[in-house]
Design an enzyme around this catalytic site. Structure first.
Site, short mmCIF file in Angstrom:
data_model
loop_
_atom_site.label_atom_id
_atom_site.label_comp_id
_atom_site.label_asym_id
_atom_site.label_seq_id
_atom_site.Cartn_x
_atom_site.Cartn_y
_atom_site.Cartn_z
N SER A 37 -19.03 24.48 4.72
CA SER A 37 -18.87 25.57 5.68
C SER A 37 -20.20 25.94 6.33
O SER A 37 -20.26 26.22 7.54
CB SER A 37 -18.27 26.79 4.98
OG SER A 37 -16.97 26.48 4.52
N THR A 49 -16.83 28.08 -3.52
CA THR A 49 -17.19 26.99 -4.43
C THR A 49 -18.40 26.24 -3.84
O THR A 49 -18.61 26.26 -2.62
CB THR A 49 -16.01 26.02 -4.65
OG1 THR A 49 -15.63 25.46 -3.39
CG2 THR A 49 -14.82 26.73 -5.29
N LEU A 109 -19.35 23.09 -3.17
CA LEU A 109 -19.17 22.07 -2.14
C LEU A 109 -18.56 22.66 -0.87
O LEU A 109 -18.99 22.33 0.24
CB LEU A 109 -18.31 20.91 -2.66
CG LEU A 109 -18.24 19.68 -1.76
CD1 LEU A 109 -19.64 19.15 -1.44
CD2 LEU A 109 -17.42 18.60 -2.42
N CYS A 110 -17.59 23.56 -1.01
CA CYS A 110 -16.96 24.20 0.15
C CYS A 110 -17.96 25.08 0.88
O CYS A 110 -17.96 25.14 2.12
CB CYS A 110 -15.73 25.00 -0.26
SG CYS A 110 -14.41 23.95 -0.91
N THR A 111 -18.82 25.74 0.16
CA THR A 111 -19.86 26.56 0.78
C THR A 111 -20.83 25.68 1.55
O THR A 111 -21.19 25.98 2.69
CB THR A 111 -20.60 27.40 -0.28
OG1 THR A 111 -19.65 28.27 -0.92
CG2 THR A 111 -21.71 28.22 0.33
#
Length: 94
Positions: free
Chosen positions: A45, A38, A40-42
């Site tokens: 990370s 996703t 924001l998660c990418t």
């Protein structure tokens, strides 16, 4: 910050079990994120990826944790060249 985290064991993106106690003597940065791939998660990370050498210079290991499957984590880590382990599951503390 500075508190001792409770023990947990989860598989990484290669299916290898990682126990927090295996990292005793190091500083450990644990971050949780909802879903591989996703936006924001990418971004989160990749921010840890980009800062990874600084963490290692401070004798710290980085662990990302989400409930996605091991195969999803492997694809995600490979696609974004994550140098740290991504763990599968939700730790049970207790």
């Amino acid at each position: 910050a500075g508190d001792t985290a409770p023990e947990f064991e989860l598989p990484d993106q290669e299916g290898r079990p990682i126990r927090l106690s295996d990292l005793r003597g190091q500083n450990v940065v644990v971050f949780f994120y909802p879903k591989d791939g996703t936006p924001l998660c990418t971004k989160e990370s990749c921010a840890f990826r980009d800062a990874y050498e600084g963490f290692r210079g401070a004798n710290a290991e980085v662990l990302g944790i989400s409930a996605d499957a091991t195969a999803s984590h492997r694809r995600f880590a490979d696609a974004h060249q994550l140098p740290y382990r991504v763990l599968n599951g939700v730790p049970s503390f207790g």
